[in-house]
Scaffold this active site. Sequence first.
Site, PDB file in Angstrom:
ATOM      1  N   LEU A  53      -5.446  31.392 -43.048  1.00 54.10           N
ATOM      2  CA  LEU A  53      -6.172  30.894 -41.933  1.00 54.10           C
ATOM      3  C   LEU A  53      -7.369  29.846 -42.535  1.00 54.10           C
ATOM      4  O   LEU A  53      -7.824  30.058 -43.639  1.00 54.10           O
ATOM      5  CB  LEU A  53      -7.150  31.924 -41.190  1.00 54.10           C
ATOM      6  CG  LEU A  53      -6.133  32.774 -40.356  1.00 54.10           C
ATOM      7  CD1 LEU A  53      -7.253  33.972 -39.678  1.00 54.10           C
ATOM      8  CD2 LEU A  53      -5.415  31.913 -39.320  1.00 54.10           C
ATOM      9  N   ASP A  54      -7.573  28.585 -42.190  1.00 52.42           N
ATOM     10  CA  ASP A  54      -8.505  27.813 -42.698  1.00 52.42           C
ATOM     11  C   ASP A  54      -9.850  28.217 -42.427  1.00 52.42           C
ATOM     12  O   ASP A  54     -10.130  29.321 -41.785  1.00 52.42           O
ATOM     13  CB  ASP A  54      -8.355  26.323 -42.184  1.00 52.42           C
ATOM     14  CG  ASP A  54      -8.925  26.154 -40.647  1.00 52.42           C
ATOM     15  OD1 ASP A  54      -9.616  26.721 -40.332  1.00 52.42           O
ATOM     16  OD2 ASP A  54      -8.341  25.094 -40.172  1.00 52.42           O
ATOM     17  N   ILE A  55     -10.810  27.586 -42.919  1.00 55.58           N
ATOM     18  CA  ILE A  55     -12.223  28.147 -43.030  1.00 55.58           C
ATOM     19  C   ILE A  55     -12.874  28.305 -41.950  1.00 55.58           C
ATOM     20  O   ILE A  55     -13.762  29.194 -41.613  1.00 55.58           O
ATOM     21  CB  ILE A  55     -13.251  27.275 -44.070  1.00 55.58           C
ATOM     22  CG1 ILE A  55     -14.320  28.034 -44.434  1.00 55.58           C
ATOM     23  CG2 ILE A  55     -13.275  25.948 -43.650  1.00 55.58           C
ATOM     24  CD1 ILE A  55     -15.096  27.149 -45.586  1.00 55.58           C
TER      25      ILE A  55
END
Length: 340
Positions: free
Chosen positions: A136-138
Amino acid sequence: MAASSPGKQGPGKPGSRTRASQGDKALTAGPERIQKLLARAGVGSRREIEGWMESGRLQVNGQPAEPGQKATTDDRFELDGKQLDVSAAAQVVRRVLIYNKPEGEVTTRKDPEGRPTVFDRLPRLKDQRWIAIGRLDINTTGLVLFTTDGELANRLMHPSSQIDREYAVRVFGEVDDAMQQRLLEGVLLDDGTAKFSDLASAGGSGINQWFHVTLMEGRNREVRRLWESQGVRVSRLKRVRYGPIFLPSRLTLGKWEELDQKGVDALSKAVGLSAVDIPQKTPGEQAAHDRRRRKSPGKSLQRARKGTWQVSDSAPAKPKRDDRKARSGAKKPARNNRGE
């Protein structure tokens, strides 16, 4: 969509399936690819191990390891001249954690920029290591699965397994029926055609609407890029399901819990693996596990909660003040981060 208990879609009644023991010898009956063996031993991911082989850092029985080469736990492995302990690969240890990722954390073991990672608060392991299932991205929150079994992780992430991922997403912009149909039929992105396998409205009004979307793969920032291809922007994104496992509503941001036997069996069955008994913890291990779980949130979560937002898995919240500002034209540029 209401959150479900982990493993709700587990296999049949106890006794109706063949369960592999923790020391299942069928797994070590013959040679197997080095990447697979070492990943199960917990010394690195398959990708890392392939990199070691390509750079000549990994040796087997005193000779450089070659792509496609097979080996067993009886062979001697060395990385940069240091012997690797692969005894853990002789048996399957299949534990699974579910984690509610907050904003501000990156899905990597070590970050060169020094940012907090999803591994920072996980319980320590003695002879294995946690493997993140998907990224999952930041800026994305929600469900991240971790396991000690490299084969389970690989199968759950591989496109051929067709494991679906579900997200709750808030979209800023006008969304009509024609746009939704295009997103279901397929849109050409930079890395090929992509589409949602399911898309359903989940509330909201005006130019801030909530949707639940499902993907059958996990390409880099795919949910965001699909919506952006239609001229709208994702302002909130949360993963709420991975295969048969839902993010339970009781699990708050930055917290984790371990799946029970039924939940682990459900994941195993989804990718065609035999069930394996979860190893029992010693009293000392359980005490350390509990202390780690009760540990207070770190600075990353405290920062993320400043101006925090919550995504309801069943009834998305009404637009707040920042949404009204967005309608008046106050936009923030989207960050370019890796992950979904």
